[in-house]
Write an enzyme that holds these catalytic residues in place. Structure first.
Site, mmCIF file in Angstrom:
data_model
loop_
_atom_site.group_PDB
_atom_site.id
_atom_site.type_symbol
_atom_site.label_atom_id
_atom_site.label_comp_id
_atom_site.label_asym_id
_atom_site.label_seq_id
_atom_site.Cartn_x
_atom_site.Cartn_y
_atom_site.Cartn_z
ATOM 1 N N ARG A 1 0.803 -1.217 -0.153
ATOM 2 C CA ARG A 1 0.014 -0.126 -0.017
ATOM 3 C C ARG A 1 0.856 1.289 0.069
ATOM 4 N NH1 ARG A 1 -2.841 -2.639 3.998
ATOM 5 N NH2 ARG A 1 -4.561 -3.868 3.271
ATOM 6 N N LYS B 1 3.958 11.928 -11.225
ATOM 7 C CA LYS B 1 3.295 10.980 -11.972
ATOM 8 C C LYS B 1 3.997 9.742 -12.505
ATOM 9 C CE LYS B 1 0.612 14.090 -14.809
ATOM 10 N NZ LYS B 1 0.090 14.562 -16.423
ATOM 11 N N GLU C 1 11.884 17.577 -24.899
ATOM 12 C CA GLU C 1 11.089 17.876 -23.902
ATOM 13 C C GLU C 1 11.731 19.304 -23.350
ATOM 14 O OE1 GLU C 1 8.606 16.487 -22.756
ATOM 15 O OE2 GLU C 1 8.846 14.312 -23.159
ATOM 16 N N LYS D 1 9.667 22.536 -15.121
ATOM 17 C CA LYS D 1 8.705 21.603 -14.715
ATOM 18 C C LYS D 1 7.942 21.590 -13.259
ATOM 19 C CE LYS D 1 6.830 17.120 -15.222
ATOM 20 N NZ LYS D 1 6.851 15.694 -15.550
ATOM 21 N N GLU E 1 -3.167 18.415 -11.705
ATOM 22 C CA GLU E 1 -3.390 18.888 -13.320
ATOM 23 C C GLU E 1 -4.864 19.106 -13.420
ATOM 24 O OE1 GLU E 1 -1.393 16.404 -15.959
ATOM 25 O OE2 GLU E 1 -2.995 16.673 -17.519
ATOM 26 N N ARG F 1 -0.630 22.832 -15.385
ATOM 27 C CA ARG F 1 -0.044 21.372 -15.642
ATOM 28 C C ARG F 1 -0.260 20.955 -16.940
ATOM 29 N NH1 ARG F 1 1.832 16.501 -11.710
ATOM 30 N NH2 ARG F 1 3.307 15.672 -12.891
ATOM 31 N N ASN G 1 1.521 18.894 -21.584
ATOM 32 C CA ASN G 1 1.348 18.142 -22.864
ATOM 33 C C ASN G 1 1.476 18.683 -24.110
ATOM 34 O OD1 ASN G 1 0.373 16.228 -20.797
ATOM 35 N ND2 ASN G 1 -1.480 17.314 -20.408
ATOM 36 N N HIS H 1 2.075 16.438 -26.743
ATOM 37 C CA HIS H 1 1.761 14.999 -26.200
ATOM 38 C C HIS H 1 0.620 14.437 -26.659
ATOM 39 C CE1 HIS H 1 5.438 15.783 -24.121
ATOM 40 N NE2 HIS H 1 5.212 14.651 -23.192
ATOM 41 N N HIS I 1 1.476 11.174 -28.211
ATOM 42 C CA HIS I 1 0.979 10.078 -27.614
ATOM 43 C C HIS I 1 0.375 9.043 -28.474
ATOM 44 C CE1 HIS I 1 1.709 10.904 -23.066
ATOM 45 N NE2 HIS I 1 2.843 10.735 -23.754
ATOM 46 N N HIS J 1 9.534 8.287 -27.527
ATOM 47 C CA HIS J 1 8.859 9.290 -26.899
ATOM 48 C C HIS J 1 9.164 10.853 -27.686
ATOM 49 C CE1 HIS J 1 6.093 11.085 -23.927
ATOM 50 N NE2 HIS J 1 7.117 12.066 -23.665
HETATM 51 N N1 LIG Z 1 6.181 10.702 -15.285
HETATM 52 C C1 LIG Z 1 6.193 11.659 -16.086
HETATM 53 O O1 LIG Z 1 5.741 12.847 -15.464
HETATM 54 C C2 LIG Z 1 6.793 11.624 -17.240
HETATM 55 C C3 LIG Z 1 7.323 12.781 -18.241
HETATM 56 C C4 LIG Z 1 7.997 12.470 -19.388
HETATM 57 C C5 LIG Z 1 8.066 11.291 -19.822
HETATM 58 N N2 LIG Z 1 7.750 10.209 -19.113
HETATM 59 C C6 LIG Z 1 7.777 8.758 -19.630
HETATM 60 O O2 LIG Z 1 9.349 8.636 -19.546
HETATM 61 C C7 LIG Z 1 9.585 7.505 -20.850
HETATM 62 C C8 LIG Z 1 10.614 8.108 -21.587
HETATM 63 O O3 LIG Z 1 12.001 8.340 -20.585
HETATM 64 P P1 LIG Z 1 13.478 7.912 -21.329
HETATM 65 O O4 LIG Z 1 13.452 8.516 -22.736
HETATM 66 O O5 LIG Z 1 14.175 8.219 -20.237
HETATM 67 O O6 LIG Z 1 13.019 6.325 -21.642
HETATM 68 P P2 LIG Z 1 13.617 5.273 -21.141
HETATM 69 O O7 LIG Z 1 13.787 4.803 -19.706
HETATM 70 O O8 LIG Z 1 13.407 4.070 -21.928
HETATM 71 O O9 LIG Z 1 15.265 5.531 -21.613
HETATM 72 C C9 LIG Z 1 15.643 5.491 -22.944
HETATM 73 C C10 LIG Z 1 16.952 4.460 -23.318
HETATM 74 O O10 LIG Z 1 18.061 5.106 -22.684
HETATM 75 C C11 LIG Z 1 18.624 4.142 -21.928
HETATM 76 N N3 LIG Z 1 19.308 4.776 -21.060
HETATM 77 C C12 LIG Z 1 18.865 5.517 -20.022
HETATM 78 N N4 LIG Z 1 20.071 6.020 -19.384
HETATM 79 C C13 LIG Z 1 20.898 5.623 -19.852
HETATM 80 C C14 LIG Z 1 22.388 5.973 -19.437
HETATM 81 N N5 LIG Z 1 22.790 6.959 -18.678
HETATM 82 N N6 LIG Z 1 23.387 5.275 -20.229
HETATM 83 C C15 LIG Z 1 22.893 4.434 -21.330
HETATM 84 N N7 LIG Z 1 21.606 4.111 -21.529
HETATM 85 C C16 LIG Z 1 20.902 5.025 -21.064
HETATM 86 C C17 LIG Z 1 17.405 3.122 -21.286
HETATM 87 O O11 LIG Z 1 18.085 1.974 -21.077
HETATM 88 C C18 LIG Z 1 16.778 3.005 -22.764
HETATM 89 O O12 LIG Z 1 17.230 2.218 -23.539
HETATM 90 C C19 LIG Z 1 8.182 7.187 -21.183
HETATM 91 O O13 LIG Z 1 7.625 6.081 -20.834
HETATM 92 C C20 LIG Z 1 7.192 8.406 -20.883
HETATM 93 O O14 LIG Z 1 6.014 7.994 -20.799
HETATM 94 C C21 LIG Z 1 7.101 10.193 -17.808
#
Ligand SMILES: NC(=O)c1ccc[n+]([C@@H]2O[C@H](COP(=O)([O-])OP(=O)(O)OC[C@H]3O[C@@H](n4cnc5c(N)ncnc54)[C@H](O)[C@@H]3O)[C@@H](O)[C@H]2O)c1
Length: 339
Positions: A108, A130, A172, A214, A224, A228, A232, A235, A239, A249
């Site tokens: 929980r 989020k 971003e 952010k 949101e 906030r 988007n 997005h 998305h 992304h």
């Molecule tokens: N929670 C939120 O508010 C929010 C906001 C924006 C995006 N997101 C989410 O984030 C995700 C995208 O994030 P991302 O682009 O970091 O994706 P990811 O975690 O898939 O990382 C991208 C790639 O880079 C690699 N990687 C990461 N750090 C590394 C490093 N230091 N060295 C080598 N490889 C590395 C990962 O293994 C992966 O292959 C999506 O799922 C998206 O929905 C969430």
């Protein structure tokens, strides 16, 4: 190291900028902490994980799903993790989103923190609380809003980040510039990705500036209901096409921002869609793209930010000023037909 704290609705979050991974031992302690990472990050930074209880996930968006959550929970039970355990996501946005989600539901809810390792996670995904997973083509369909205890920024982790992922992060960053920061928009026009990669000070300032954009937006509207939504920008369409075409992304929202900028010219008298496209191109991101408009429209109708007849679209009035624009689906369908 620069420590800052921010008071969210139910939690104070500590940000450790310009810090070293080793600080984690002081913040969390090895005995009660379980690190969650993915295979890429683990491989690139093996030494850092020495002596830590670590769960290594398969990398990539395709694994941001319930099955991974189940595997993670099984491993936590096996490790004897309890209510006092701190879960720390060390990775990109996929790792931080899943870690935050699992921390929110395991027993929980247990404490958690993040060490973002991708540029995108540093400036965006790890901030704001989020957390969640995808369901089929629907991104982030299941999840919760719950703040981490801390964020630890160690920029040296970016040394192993592939170029494509730097570009995703810049998508971003450009989004933040478009909706909130005209001065940063200009700065980005004058620099290159390579310069940010090579100049540590320039990079740390950029990351911090974006983390603050952010954070401030989220602090003003944690759940949101208004401001906030600006985050988007790009997005809504992004998305929809991200999972349809297995785009990254960053690529998806880059295309989404392009079309939103063009729509802003039609609906808001915005004049600089060409500048947005040039900036995206400058940072190696795609702009105009062929996509199945009918299908994208269908997916978009399932967007979380919609009601039955309309959707909240984010448009630009000028560089640095995003606005929330409610659009009827019938209106949007007509606009899409022109593309
Ligand atoms: N929670 C939120 O508010 C929010 C906001 C924006 C995006 N997101 C989410 O984030 C995700 C995208 O994030 P991302 O682009 O970091 O994706 P990811 O975690 O898939 O990382 C991208 C790639 O880079 C690699 N990687 C990461 N750090 C590394 C490093 N230091 N060295 C080598 N490889 C590395 C990962 O293994 C992966 O292959 C999506 O799922 C998206 O929905 C969430």
């Amino acid at each position: 190291m620069k420590k800052r704290s921010f008071q969210f609705a139910t939690k104070t979050v500590q940000y450790y900028f310009d810090a070293s991974f080793d600080l984690l031992e002081k913040i969390a302690g090895k005995e009660k902490t379980v690190l969650v990472t993915d295979e890429h990050v683990f491989k690139a930074h093996k030494k850092k994980f020495k002596g830590w209880n670590t769960i290594v996930l398969k990398p990539g968006e395709a694994y941001k799903i319930q099955q991974t959550v189940d595997v993670l929970i099984d491993q936590l039970i096996e490790m004897g993790a309890d209510r006092k355990t701190i879960l720390v996501g060390v990775g990109g946005g996929v790792v931080t989103d899943i870690t935050g989600y699992v921390a929110g539901i395991y027993m929980r809810g247990i404490e958690f923190g993040f060490v973002p390792t991708s540029l995108l996670a540093m400036v965006d995904a790890s901030i704001g609380g989020k957390n969640g997973i995808d369901v089929g083509v629907y991104k982030n369909m299941v999840g919760l809003i719950r703040q981490p205890s801390f964020l630890l920024y160690d920029y040296s982790l970016l040394a192993s980040l592939p170029l494509a992922e730097w570009r995703n992060g810049f998508a971003e960053i450009i989004k933040h510039a478009c909706i909130k920061d005209a001065a940063m928009f200009k700065q980005l026009q004058q620099h290159t990705l390579k310069q940010y990669q090579q100049d540590k000070k320039l990079l740390s300032q950029l990351v911090e500036r974006n983390a603050m954009i952010k954070t401030k937006v989220v602090l003003g509207d944690e759940f949101e209901t208004g401001e906030r939504k600006l985050l988007n920008f790009g997005h809504t369409l992004g998305h929809a096409i991200e999972n349809m075409y297995e785009l990254s992304h960053g690529q998806a929202i880059s295309i989404g921002m392009t079309y939103a900028a063009i729509m802003s010219q039609q609906l808001k008298g915005y004049k600089d869609a060409d500048q947005v496209m040039n900036l995206l191109t400058r940072y190696g991101l795609p702009t105009m793209a062929e996509f199945d408009k009918k299908k994208a429209f269908k997916v978009l109708q399932k967007d979380k930010k919609k009601d039955s007849v309309s959707i909240q679209y984010i448009l630009l009035e000028k560089n640095g000023k995003g606005v929330v624009q409610p659009l009827l689906f019938v209106q949007l369908e007509e606009i899409f037909k022109q593309f």
